[in-house]
Enzyme design. Structure first.
Site, PDB file in Angstrom:
ATOM      1  CG  HIS A  74      -1.938  -1.099   1.208  1.00 38.42           C
ATOM      2  ND1 HIS A  74      -3.205  -1.003   0.690  1.00 38.42           N
ATOM      3  CD2 HIS A  74      -1.840  -2.378   1.668  1.00 38.42           C
ATOM      4  CE1 HIS A  74      -3.850  -2.155   0.834  1.00 38.42           C
ATOM      5  NE2 HIS A  74      -3.041  -3.017   1.422  1.00 38.42           N
ATOM      6  CG  ASN A 147      -7.964  -4.391   1.029  1.00 43.75           C
ATOM      7  OD1 ASN A 147      -7.281  -3.392   1.291  1.00 43.75           O
ATOM      8  ND2 ASN A 147      -7.471  -5.619   1.069  1.00 43.75           N
ATOM      9  CE1 TYR A 361      -2.150  -4.741   9.227  1.00 42.46           C
ATOM     10  CE2 TYR A 361      -2.358  -2.565   8.285  1.00 42.46           C
ATOM     11  CZ  TYR A 361      -2.558  -3.922   8.210  1.00 42.46           C
ATOM     12  OH  TYR A 361      -3.165  -4.461   7.103  1.00 42.46           O
TER      13      TYR A 361
HETATM   14 FE1  HDD Z   1      -2.426  -4.782   5.517  1.00 45.90          FE
HETATM   15  C1  HDD Z   1      -1.006  -1.732   5.169  1.00 45.90           C
HETATM   16  C2  HDD Z   1      -5.410  -3.529   4.282  1.00 45.90           C
HETATM   17  C3  HDD Z   1      -3.827  -7.929   5.678  1.00 45.90           C
HETATM   18  C4  HDD Z   1       0.361  -5.940   7.000  1.00 45.90           C
HETATM   19  N1  HDD Z   1      -3.078  -2.980   4.836  1.00 45.90           N
HETATM   20  C5  HDD Z   1      -2.336  -1.846   4.788  1.00 45.90           C
HETATM   21  C6  HDD Z   1      -3.128  -0.770   4.280  1.00 45.90           C
HETATM   22  C7  HDD Z   1      -4.372  -1.281   4.023  1.00 45.90           C
HETATM   23  C8  HDD Z   1      -4.335  -2.673   4.387  1.00 45.90           C
HETATM   24  C9  HDD Z   1      -5.562  -0.538   3.462  1.00 45.90           C
HETATM   25  C10 HDD Z   1      -2.662   0.647   4.045  1.00 45.90           C
HETATM   26  C11 HDD Z   1      -2.903   1.509   5.241  1.00 45.90           C
HETATM   27  C12 HDD Z   1      -2.478   2.925   4.925  1.00 45.90           C
HETATM   28  O1  HDD Z   1      -3.133   3.539   4.058  1.00 45.90           O
HETATM   29  O2  HDD Z   1      -1.518   3.370   5.519  1.00 45.90           O
HETATM   30  N2  HDD Z   1      -4.225  -5.581   4.993  1.00 45.90           N
HETATM   31  C13 HDD Z   1      -5.339  -4.879   4.622  1.00 45.90           C
HETATM   32  C14 HDD Z   1      -6.480  -5.760   4.628  1.00 45.90           C
HETATM   33  C15 HDD Z   1      -6.033  -6.988   5.005  1.00 45.90           C
HETATM   34  C16 HDD Z   1      -4.621  -6.876   5.253  1.00 45.90           C
HETATM   35  C17 HDD Z   1      -7.890  -5.331   4.282  1.00 45.90           C
HETATM   36  C18 HDD Z   1      -6.801  -8.270   5.190  1.00 45.90           C
HETATM   37  C19 HDD Z   1      -8.072  -8.319   5.410  1.00 45.90           C
HETATM   38  N3  HDD Z   1      -1.831  -6.604   6.169  1.00 45.90           N
HETATM   39  C20 HDD Z   1      -2.560  -7.770   6.180  1.00 45.90           C
HETATM   40  C21 HDD Z   1      -1.802  -8.809   6.836  1.00 45.90           C
HETATM   41  C22 HDD Z   1      -0.612  -8.247   7.233  1.00 45.90           C
HETATM   42  C23 HDD Z   1      -0.652  -6.860   6.801  1.00 45.90           C
HETATM   43  C24 HDD Z   1      -2.278 -10.228   7.048  1.00 45.90           C
HETATM   44  C25 HDD Z   1       0.559  -8.845   7.954  1.00 45.90           C
HETATM   45  C26 HDD Z   1       0.543  -9.933   8.632  1.00 45.90           C
HETATM   46  N4  HDD Z   1      -0.610  -3.999   5.932  1.00 45.90           N
HETATM   47  C27 HDD Z   1       0.376  -4.643   6.603  1.00 45.90           C
HETATM   48  C28 HDD Z   1       1.556  -3.766   6.929  1.00 45.90           C
HETATM   49  C29 HDD Z   1       1.095  -2.388   6.359  1.00 45.90           C
HETATM   50  C30 HDD Z   1      -0.257  -2.714   5.749  1.00 45.90           C
HETATM   51  C31 HDD Z   1       2.869  -4.268   6.494  1.00 45.90           C
HETATM   52  C32 HDD Z   1       2.051  -1.644   5.432  1.00 45.90           C
HETATM   53  C33 HDD Z   1       2.063  -0.238   5.908  1.00 45.90           C
HETATM   54  C34 HDD Z   1       1.318  -0.241   7.136  1.00 45.90           C
HETATM   55  O3  HDD Z   1       0.869  -1.495   7.414  1.00 45.90           O
HETATM   56  O4  HDD Z   1       1.112   0.708   7.852  1.00 45.90           O
HETATM   57  O5  HDD Z   1       1.750  -3.730   8.278  1.00 45.90           O
END
Ligand code: HDD
Length: 709
Positions: A74, A147, A361
């Site tokens: 993202h 999402n 996160y």
């Molecule tokens: Fe995630 C970012 C949505 C599963 C780990 N995720 C991130 C963002 C969105 C989502 C919208 C961007 C937030 C922003 O605008 O800063 N992610 C989802 C959805 C998931 C999902 C809807 C499942 C239903 N994500 C998911 C899993 C993991 C992560 C299973 C790790 C185990 N996601 C992350 C992250 C991020 C992230 C690496 C990257 C930047 C952040 O968190 O802040 O931690």
């Protein structure tokens, strides 16, 4: 632009941190006024630069550290401020203030994103879109990090790094950027059958939205609502856009990526600047705890949706985005969403994907933002008061007073003190658990085929065609036959004829069977028989709500309409059309052979929005060509205007012309299809408006595909 009428508590809080540079002298970061920022301090005008030059050092030092790591997923995002309002209290289900107090205007900050691409990648990649909402509630910040699709690729957070490593550019050559169409992704997907459901959503038109304002949003996981008696209900969160759910075609997406890779970002920004505030309604699917096991799928499985026909969506409020950020880095880049940010009245479930997210996160913000004090960055500051004993560390921005930073204490009178459930203290829902510790997956998560098939069955014929084209394109980009073959077998689990059509496009055959990849997907310790993907079931023939053919088609607000004009265009027809479109809040843009101004047949000057050299048909929703022989002749003398029309026709858009404007149609591919239901020659603007509201004339698709541009 600020709408003072809707200024929220968060807006007021942020204003304290805003710095206005207007009419101010340039200073150093210490406030020292600067008299030269163009030349370094040297030993003579042609001599070496002196170490003494603190102005040079400060400027370069800052520059050297201006970037922070982009989000691992993202990374590419756009955001806006706004508010959430509740229509009616749902205190029966939740005690959260945001769900019980209809007088509140809860501030929100919403960030939309693509998943796979880097920060500077195109907006129009075929991808899932992030839909992250930060609610600054009076009881603390609640983040609903969702999402634009109601299901996720995988069932357990443990697999997230594998999923992301497979879709990101390949590690040896860092190719391709912001694209799922490559071998590593399909290697993983074809070996991990649980991905099939989310994957078909990405292959559908949902993967290439027309606008961030025209997407649904989903919390995906089943959460819990808790009322003031402590009673729980399961809940799924939905955002329904007021403008309906609309997408572009793949051919447009590819071209928009070249013509304006900021297309979605610009569209969101421009709409808000124009006062056309995007709105979504919040809907809930509420499920009594007693019904947990009544479905043909597991509520804890994030690769499953609950068809709205089985549990209706109850609309409870609306969100309006009415202010663009003042500064991209300070707000959009530094905002940190944490699914673990919840408030009393909302709680988690044991969805194993959600559980892993609760760790990830918070952890990732440390490497992005550099300090665990990231909650003190203005955009992340709660509007609820913060009094915590977690204090020291990099970049503490506050000066906590007093002698103690621990609990219990007597030296500070026990402060900050604890709150009971009744006083608003958060209490985790007391779910009864009696189980063995085990590293495995529930057998109830093993149905991987019923819902992708339900989704596909629910689509309109034109949507199905788009899905087929998308699979063909994506797999066509893969090099390994065994990966494509495994994918064809998987697609056949959704629909045989779909798989056959894709196979024909690839010049391959659908295999009768494949070696089941279960050991790799679930883990060598798992009981392989328990985890075979189950035969697909039909528990619902179709779910019409899943099809974009059943979305809203009642508005043309913010639609971009290209008026193709040159000197001498007919003002009367032009004005009639312009007035009619603008009355419906559409955006009229004048495209001429050159920039500057054009002069109409009544000798008036009109500002040109773009010369034909600098714009493309794919950036508009519909086209109008007024009459006026001189104008039309000038358009005909530039072949790009014909390409403009041909492309709009190919993309099934509405086109209207008056009088001599018809000559432009005759010179284009439209000439042979003037009876098409979205082509209007000397017709009432109302008909044109209706056709634009329909988004596209998909009946034209077969003919349109053969239009060469
Ligand atoms: Fe995630 C970012 C949505 C599963 C780990 N995720 C991130 C963002 C969105 C989502 C919208 C961007 C937030 C922003 O605008 O800063 N992610 C989802 C959805 C998931 C999902 C809807 C499942 C239903 N994500 C998911 C899993 C993991 C992560 C299973 C790790 C185990 N996601 C992350 C992250 C991020 C992230 C690496 C990257 C930047 C952040 O968190 O802040 O931690």
């Amino acid at each position: 632009m600020k709408d003072k009428k809707t200024t929220t508590e968060k807006d007021k809080q942020l204003e304290q941190y805003e710095v206005d540079y207007k009419d101010k002298a340039l200073t150093t970061r210490q406030g020292l006024k600067v008299n030269d920022t163009n030349n370094s301090l040297k030993a003579g005008v042609r001599g070496a630069t002196l170490l003494e030059d603190f102005l040079l050092r400060e400027k370069i030092h800052n520059f050297d550290h201006e970037r922070i790591p982009e989000r691992i997923v993202h990374a590419r995002g756009s955001a806006a401020h706004g508010y959430f309002e509740l229509y009616e209290s749902i205190e029966e289900y939740s005690k959260a203030g945001i769900f019980t107090d209809t007088a509140r205007k809860t501030p929100v900050f919403v960030r939309f994103s693509t998943v796979a691409g880097s920060k500077g990648s195109t907006d129009l990649a075929r991808d899932v879109r992030g839909f992250a909402v930060k609610f600054y509630t009076e009881e603390g910040t609640w983040d609903l990090v969702g999402n634009n699709m109601p299901v996720f690729f995988i069932q357990d957070a443990m697999k997230f790094p594998d999923l992301v490593h497979s879709v990101k550019p390949e590690p040896n050559n860092e190719i391709p950027q912001a694209a799922s169409a490559h071998d590593t992704f399909y290697d993983f997907v074809s070996l991990t059958t649980e991905t099939l459901h989310n994957h078909i959503w990405v292959m559908s038109d949902r993967g290439i939205p027309r606008s961030l304002r025209m997407m649904e949003g989903f919390g995906i996981h089943t959460f819990r609502l808790i009322n003031k008696k402590g009673k729980a209900h399961f809940v799924k969160f939905h955002w329904k856009p007021k403008l309906g759910v609309h997408s572009v075609t793949w051919d447009e997406a590819v071209k928009i990526s070249g013509a304006d890779s900021d297309f979605h970002r610009r569209d969101l920004w421009d709409a808000i600047e124009a006062g056309q505030y995007p709105e979504w309604e919040l809907g809930l699917q509420i499920i009594p705890e007693e019904d947990e096991h009544k479905f043909d799928f597991d509520l804890l499985d994030p690769t499953k949706l609950i068809p709205e026909e089985m549990v209706p969506v109850k609309i409870i409020g609306k969100m309006v985005l009415n202010r663009n950020p003042e500064n991209f880095f300070a707000e959009t880049e530094q905002v940190a969403f944490l699914p673990g940010n919840i408030v009393p009245g909302i709680d988690f479930t044991n969805d194993p994907l959600l559980q892993g997210r609760l760790f990830s996160y918070r952890d990732t913000q440390l490497s992005r933002l550099g300090s665990h004090n990231f909650h003190q960055i203005p955009i992340n500051r709660p509007v609820a008061a913060v009094h915590t004993n977690q204090r020291d560390g990099h970049m503490q921005m506050e000066i906590p007073k007093g002698q103690t930073a621990y609990f219990p204490n007597s030296l500070s009178g026990g402060c900050p003190y604890l709150s009971t459930f009744e006083e608003g203290g958060f209490e985790s829902y007391q779910e009864r658990i009696d189980a063995n510790k085990i590293r495995s997956r529930s057998e109830s998560f093993s149905d991987h085929f019923s819902q992708p098939a339900l989704f596909y069955r629910s689509l309109a014929p034109w949507e199905k065609k788009h899905v087929m084209n998308a699979y063909s394109f994506e797999l066509g980009k893969c090099n390994h036959e065994h990966i494509k073959s495994r994918m064809l077998w998987l697609i056949a689990q959704i629909d045989d004829s779909l798989a056959k059509e894709v196979a024909d496009n690839l010049g391959m055959k659908v295999p009768d069977d494949i070696e089941r990849p279960i050991n790799q997907a679930i883990g060598a310790n798992a009981n392989v028989e328990d985890h075979q993907p189950k035969e697909k079931k039909i528990y619902l023939e179709e779910s019409p709500e899943l099809s974009q053919a059943n979305t809203k088609f009642d508005t043309i607000a913010t639609r971009q309409i290209a008026f193709l004009v040159a000197n001498g265009f007919n003002l009367k027809a032009f004005n009639t059309m312009k007035k009619a479109l603008e009355a419906e809040n559409a955006m009229v843009k004048l495209i001429a052979p050159f920039g500057g101004t054009v002069v109409c047949d009544e000798k008036k000057e009109h500002k040109v929005n773009a010369s034909i050299m600098t714009t493309e048909s794919v950036l508009f929703d519909a086209i109008y060509v007024p009459g006026g022989k001189k104008s039309v002749d000038a358009l005909l003398s530039k072949s790009k205007f014909i390409k403009f029309i041909n492309e709009a026709f190919k993309h099934c858009k509405a086109i209207a012309v008056d009088d001599e404007g018809e000559d432009v149609l005759d010179a284009s591919a439209v000439g042979e299809h003037k009876d098409d239901k979205a082509i209007f020659i000397n017709k009432n603007p109302k008909d044109f408006i209706k056709a634009i509201a329909q988004h596209r004339n998909w009946d034209r698709m077969e003919i349109a595909e053969d239009v060469a541009v």
